[in-house]
Design an enzyme around this catalytic site. Structure first.
Site, mmCIF file in Angstrom:
data_model
loop_
_atom_site.group_PDB
_atom_site.id
_atom_site.type_symbol
_atom_site.label_atom_id
_atom_site.label_comp_id
_atom_site.label_asym_id
_atom_site.label_seq_id
_atom_site.Cartn_x
_atom_site.Cartn_y
_atom_site.Cartn_z
ATOM 1 N N LYS A 17 28.443 18.619 -14.861
ATOM 2 C CA LYS A 17 28.050 17.827 -16.024
ATOM 3 C C LYS A 17 29.219 17.823 -17.013
ATOM 4 C CE LYS A 17 24.806 17.914 -19.927
ATOM 5 N NZ LYS A 17 23.532 18.464 -20.429
ATOM 6 N N GLU B 156 15.289 15.052 -16.576
ATOM 7 C CA GLU B 156 15.774 16.389 -16.919
ATOM 8 C C GLU B 156 15.040 16.867 -18.164
ATOM 9 O OE1 GLU B 156 19.664 18.354 -19.058
ATOM 10 O OE2 GLU B 156 19.997 16.642 -17.732
#
Length: 573
Positions: A492, A404
Site C-alpha cells: 500500500k 476495507e
C-alpha cells in the site's frame, strides 16, 4: 452460528483447557523393555487440544494444570513453552524430595506396527493435578476474557476432587458466557477404583448438563450399559442421527455432538472419519480409508481442536467437521501426542490431496485476483458501527465488491463480522491493522485480507503463516522493497497524493515492476484512471467515496457507480 461465542478480545484467550500434562517416554522404533534411550514429549488429552489450536491454527490458548516443582516438572514446562500455550495458570506444588506427597505424571508408549499393537504403561498416581481442590483456581478471573473452555473425562477421572474441579470450572464458564466442550475419552485404568464404566457414565451424565459441545457417543452417557458402552459403532448418517437424537433428548442443552469413527485393520492402517450433529442435522466428515498410521496417540485430540477451530471461526458444521478429521489424520502421521501439522496442510488434506501449501496459496491467489479484477478497494471509516454497515451497503449497491474496514471504526471487528455474514460474496478486509493480535481478531471474524498504513514485520509474518493476503503500507522505494521482501502480497503506497499522485506511482513502478502496489491517499474519480494507467494493482479510495454525508442523499451509491464506470472505461481502452 451453531454455538454462541464471545467476540475476540486482545487480552483474552480463544480457548482455555483444564487437564493433566505428563511426560511421554518414546522408545522410537524399539521396545520399552529393550531400549537404551527415549525421546520425550509432553502430552495430555485436554492439553493436546490447546496446543493444536495454538500451533496449527494460530489461536491464543492457555492450560490450567498443576505440576511439582522439580526437574521433571520444569521439563514439562519447557516442552509446553515450545508448544506456545499460555502457562500463567499452571499451579506449582513444592517437591518433598521423594514424591511421597505429590508427583508429576509420566508414561511410556511404544508405537505398534502391522499386527503388533501399541503398548503403553502409565505412572500417574497421586499427581499434583489430581490433588487440586475446588476454590484453588480463580475461574472467574480466567473466564472474564475467554471464549471457549475445554476439558474431558481424563481430567474428571483422576480423583473425586478432580471431578469437583471440573464441575466448578464448567459452572464458572457458564456464568461468563463461555462455550464448554467435553471429551468423554474413557480410560478403563483411570476408572478402575471409581466404578469402572458405570462410574464414568454417572460422572459424564452429571457434567453433560453444563456442556455445549460433547465429543463422544451414546455409550458415554447411557444410563443403561450396553454394546455402545464398549465403544462407538461404525455409523451411517441414519444411525448416527438416531443415536444423536436420543442423546439430545436426554441432554437438550447440548449444541453439538461429535464422534470419531475408526476401523482398525492393523496398528499401521486404519479407516478414519467422523460424524457430528447440530440443530437437528447430521454432518458426515470426509473419510480416509486405509490411512497409514505412524503414531495414533492424539488423533482424537487433534480432531477436537480442528472442529473447535472451525466453530470459533464461524464456519458451518460440515467444514468444521472436515477440519477436525483432516487435522486428526495429519496428527497420526507424525510422532508424539501433539499435532505437527500446519494450517496449509490441513487445508490441502480437506481439499482431497496432500498438496496443502499449493491449495492454500491458490485460495489466497484467488482473493488477490478478485481484488485486481475489482480494482476498487474502498477504505471504510465511520463514526459508528451502524453507519459503517450502512455505508458498506450503499457502496455495494453501487457495484463495489471489495471493502476495507479500518480499525478506526468503533467496534470494527463486529462490523467485519456483520458484513461477512450479510454478503459472503463480498471480499471484506481489515484496515489500519498495526499488530498481529489485531490481525488475528479480524481474521477470526472472516477478514480475507489485511491492510496497514505502515510496515509491521510481525503482522506480515503472521498473515503469511495464516495464508492471508497482506498489504502493508510504505512510501519510499526502500520501504516498499523492504515490505515486499518481508512477504507483502501487495504494498500500500501511502500517502500517494502527498508525493505527487500518479506521477509518483509511475516513477516507482519503472524500477520495481515486479512489486504490486495499491496507491491510497489522493485517489479521486478524476485521478483514478491516471493511477490505473501508472500500473496500480488497485485503488485505495477513502473520503472521496466513503463519506458519511453521502448516506442520506444517496451520494455513496452514486459515487461508487462513477468509480465503477472509470474502471470499466479503463479496461475498454
Amino acid at each position: 452460528m451453531i454455538v454462541s461465542i464471545k467476540p475476540v478480545t486482545e487480552a483474552g484467550h480463544d480457548l482455555v483447557s483444564l487437564g493433566e500434562v505428563m511426560v511421554r517416554f518414546d522408545p522410537g522404533e524399539t521396545r520399552i523393555a529393550r531400549t537404551r534411550s527415549f525421546t520425550v514429549w509432553e502430552g495430555g488429552g485436554e492439553y493436546n487440544v490447546a496446543r493444536g489450536l495454538r500451533r496449527c491454527f494460530g489461536m491464543k490458548t492457555a492450560i490450567v494444570t498443576a505440576l511439582v516443582d522439580n526437574p521433571v516438572g520444569r521439563l514439562v514446562e519447557d516442552l509446553m513453552l515450545q508448544g506456545g500455550v499460555d502457562l500463567r495458570h499452571v499451579l506449582w506444588s513444592k517437591f518433598d524430595s521423594i514424591g511421597r506427597e505429590s508427583r508429576n505424571g509420566i508414561y511410556f508408549l511404544e508405537r505398534g506396527f502391522g499386527r503388533r499393537g501399541a503398548v503403553g504403561m502409565m505412572d500417574r498416581g497421586h499427581t499434583a493435578i489430581s490433588q487440586v481442590k475446588t476454590g484453588e483456581i480463580d475461574w472467574d478471573g480466567i473466564f472474564t476474557h475467554a471464549r471457549w473452555f475445554h476439558t474431558g473425562g481424563v481430567m474428571a477421572a483422576l480423583s473425586e476432587s478432580s471431578t469437583a474441579v471440573v464441575l466448578e470450572a464448567m459452572l464458572a464458564a457458564k456464568r461468563h458466557g463461555v462455550v464448554v466442550s467435553f471429551d468423554a475419552n474413557y480410560r478403563p485404568s483411570l476408572w478402575k477404583e471409581r466404578g469402572g464404566r458405570r462410574g464414568a457414565v454417572e460422572v459424564n451424565r452429571m457434567l453433560a448438563e453444563h456442556v455445549d459441545v460433547f465429543f463422544g457417543h451414546d455409550g458415554d452417557l447411557s444410563a443403561e450399559l450396553g454394546k455402545s458402552s464398549q465403544g462407538p459403532a461404525w455409523h451411517t448418517v441414519e444411525s448416527f442421527g438416531e443415536m444423536a437424537q436420543s442423546v439430545i433428548r436426554d441432554f437438550p442443552g447440548l449444541k453439538v455432538l461429535a464422534t470419531t469413527m475408526r476401523r482398525v485393520h492393523s496398528a499401521s492402517s486404519n479407516d478414519w472419519g467422523a460424524f457430528a450433529y447440530a440443530n437437528g442435522a447430521v454432518a458426515e466428515g470426509i473419510r480416509y480409508n486405509n490411512l497409514e498410521i505412524f503414531d495414533r496417540v492424539g488423533g482424537g485430540d487433534s480432531f477436537a481442536s480442528g472442529l473447535i477451530y472451525g466453530l470459533l471461526m464461524g464456519r458451518d458444521l460440515k467444514w468444521s467437521l472436515d477440519c477436525g478429521v483432516a487435522h486428526g489424520a495429519l496428527a497420526m502421521l507424525t510422532p508424539g501426542d501433539s499435532s505437527m501439522a500446519t494450517l496449509a496442510e490441513v487445508d490441502g488434506l480437506m481439499a482431497g490431496d496432500g498438496a496443502g501449501v499449493k491449495r492454500s496459496m491458490a485460495a489466497k491467489q484467488e482473493i488477490l485476483n478478485r481484488i485486481r479484477e475489482a480494482c476498487l478497494v474502498p477504505v471504510l471509516r465511520a463514526s459508528s458501527p451502524e453507519k459503517a454497515v450502512r455505508m458498506a451497503r450503499a457502496a455495494a449497491e453501487g457495484g463495489v465488491i471489495v471493502m476495507e474496514v479500518t480499525m478506526t471504526v468503533p467496534d470494527a471487528v463486529s462490523v467485519i463480522r456483520t458484513l461477512v455474514k450479510e454478503d459472503p460474496q463480498m471480499l471484506i478486509g481489515a484496515g489500519t491493522v498495526l499488530d498481529p493480535e489485531t490481525a488475528k481478531m479480524c481474521i477470526a471474524e472472516g477478514a480475507q485480507f489485511v491492510v496497514s498504513p505502515a510496515l509491521n514485520l510481525r503482522t506480515v509474518q503472521y498473515c503469511r503463516e495464516m495464508d492471508i493476503a497482506v498489504f502493508p503500507g510504505a512510501l519510499t522505494p526502500t520501504e516498499i522493497v523492504t515490505a515486499w521482501q518481508a512477504g507483502a502480497d501487495v504494498v500500500k503506497v501511502f500517502p500517494a497524493g502527498a508525493m505527487g499522485g500518479a506521477k509518483y506511482l509511475r516513477s516507482l513502478k519503472a524500477p520495481l515492476p515486479q512489486i504490486e502496489m495499491i496507491p491510497t491517499g489522493g485517489v479521486t474519480v478524476e485521478t483514478a484512471q491516471d493511477f490505473l494507467s501508472a500500473g496500480a494493482f488497485g485503488l485505495g479510495v477513502g473520503a472521496d467515496l466513503m463519506d458519511e454525508r453521502g448516506l442520506e442523499d444517496g451520494g455513496v451509491t452514486a459515487k461508487a457507480r462513477e468509480y465503477m464506470q472509470v474502471v470499466k472505461s479503463f479496461r475498454e481502452r
